[in-house]
Motif scaffolding. Sequence first.
Motif, PDB file in Angstrom:
ATOM      1  N   LEU A  82       0.827  -1.191   0.000  1.00 49.80           N
ATOM      2  CA  LEU A  82       0.000   0.000   0.000  1.00 49.80           C
ATOM      3  C   LEU A  82       0.871   1.254   0.000  1.00 49.80           C
ATOM      4  N   GLU A  83       0.618   2.151  -0.942  1.00 50.63           N
ATOM      5  CA  GLU A  83       1.366   3.391  -1.036  1.00 50.63           C
ATOM      6  C   GLU A  83       0.549   4.533  -0.446  1.00 50.63           C
ATOM      7  N   SER A  84       1.248   5.519   0.099  1.00 53.08           N
ATOM      8  CA  SER A  84       0.572   6.645   0.746  1.00 53.08           C
ATOM      9  C   SER A  84      -0.327   7.399  -0.224  1.00 53.08           C
ATOM     10  N   LYS A  85       0.057   7.461  -1.496  1.00 56.60           N
ATOM     11  CA  LYS A  85      -0.763   8.180  -2.471  1.00 56.60           C
ATOM     12  C   LYS A  85      -2.099   7.470  -2.705  1.00 56.60           C
ATOM     13  N   GLU A  86      -2.112   6.141  -2.507  1.00 52.28           N
ATOM     14  CA  GLU A  86      -3.381   5.429  -2.636  1.00 52.28           C
ATOM     15  C   GLU A  86      -4.325   5.816  -1.514  1.00 52.28           C
ATOM     16  N   LEU A  87      -3.797   5.878  -0.285  1.00 53.16           N
ATOM     17  CA  LEU A  87      -4.633   6.302   0.846  1.00 53.16           C
ATOM     18  C   LEU A  87      -5.119   7.727   0.640  1.00 53.16           C
ATOM     19  N   ALA A  88      -4.235   8.586   0.154  1.00 53.32           N
ATOM     20  CA  ALA A  88      -4.632   9.972  -0.103  1.00 53.32           C
ATOM     21  C   ALA A  88      -5.733  10.027  -1.158  1.00 53.32           C
ATOM     22  N   GLY A  89      -5.657   9.142  -2.143  1.00 52.90           N
ATOM     23  CA  GLY A  89      -6.646   9.149  -3.214  1.00 52.90           C
ATOM     24  C   GLY A  89      -8.033   8.735  -2.768  1.00 52.90           C
ATOM     25  N   VAL A  90      -8.122   7.807  -1.814  1.00 54.77           N
ATOM     26  CA  VAL A  90      -9.444   7.319  -1.388  1.00 54.77           C
ATOM     27  C   VAL A  90     -10.010   8.144  -0.238  1.00 54.77           C
ATOM     28  N   ARG A  91      -9.253   9.123   0.256  1.00 52.16           N
ATOM     29  CA  ARG A  91      -9.739   9.946   1.359  1.00 52.16           C
ATOM     30  C   ARG A  91     -10.656  11.046   0.835  1.00 52.16           C
ATOM     31  N   VAL A  92     -11.866  11.089   1.347  1.00 51.85           N
ATOM     32  CA  VAL A  92     -12.843  12.105   0.941  1.00 51.85           C
ATOM     33  C   VAL A  92     -12.573  13.392   1.724  1.00 51.85           C
ATOM     34  N   ARG A  93     -12.376  14.487   1.015  1.00 50.51           N
ATOM     35  CA  ARG A  93     -12.084  15.763   1.674  1.00 50.51           C
ATOM     36  C   ARG A  93     -13.196  16.790   1.509  1.00 50.51           C
TER      37      ARG A  93
END
Length: 258
Positions: A2-13
């Motif tokens: 798991l890459e940090s950019k993937e987590l950032a991508g699925v985070r709803v802001r």
Amino acid sequence: MLESKELAGVRVRSPEGVKDAALCLKQAIVQRLGDWRVATTSNIASRRAMCDADGRLLATEVFGWTERAEDSWWRRQRLALESPLPTACRYESEPMWCNALGFRSLSPNPMLHRIDVSDFARRAFCNAAIVVPVHMPFGRIGAASVVPRDASLIDLERPFSEHGEAIGQLCRTFVTSHANVMDEPSRLPVGVTLSRREVECLRWAAVGKTDLEIGMIISRSRATIRFHMHNATAKLDAVSRSQAVFKAAQLGYISLGH
């Protein structure tokens, strides 16, 4: 991995970012597992399906489900009561996988073996799934189920062992951030500070003790116990003793069932 950019991508802001985050979640799942679908809910106790900023269902707009009766799990009014999947999410907090033979979690959990898996496919809307419980503040439980489109694929041991924890992180991030952005705030008081004595009284009230009994246990008068309970109830913006106990448990002042 798991890459940090993937987590950032699925985070709803923001509400406007819901669909893009859902698409990122779908892409991350497909990259790891292939042609699988995702079913998500931010609250297993609610009938409201997760939507984007325009009110469109994520299940059909993004995650590949259809309006057909055999697909539209969100229309089943008693799904949270009848399906073994949300039932398992009440007793487990880590990712797991399941089929008609039962549930398998990362760590042994005897409670999962007690769940009724009879007539599994009809009740769960799938033959097998990787399930991610999403436990949020104030006792709220969300969930995500990742389901192979190939109904003959029922042994998920390998994909779960290889990708289960990463899928868990991705789904938890998406569901919790969606809930924070899209759902109404929980009706709980902010900035509450209960005294040690108020917490003590609530703890005894939670196990069914009366004011008189609590007074005898902690060597205080019944009037004093009533005073502390009244103050705690007011601080918690509760309308009754039972609601005060429940809110205190949601905020982590006391523990129910222990």
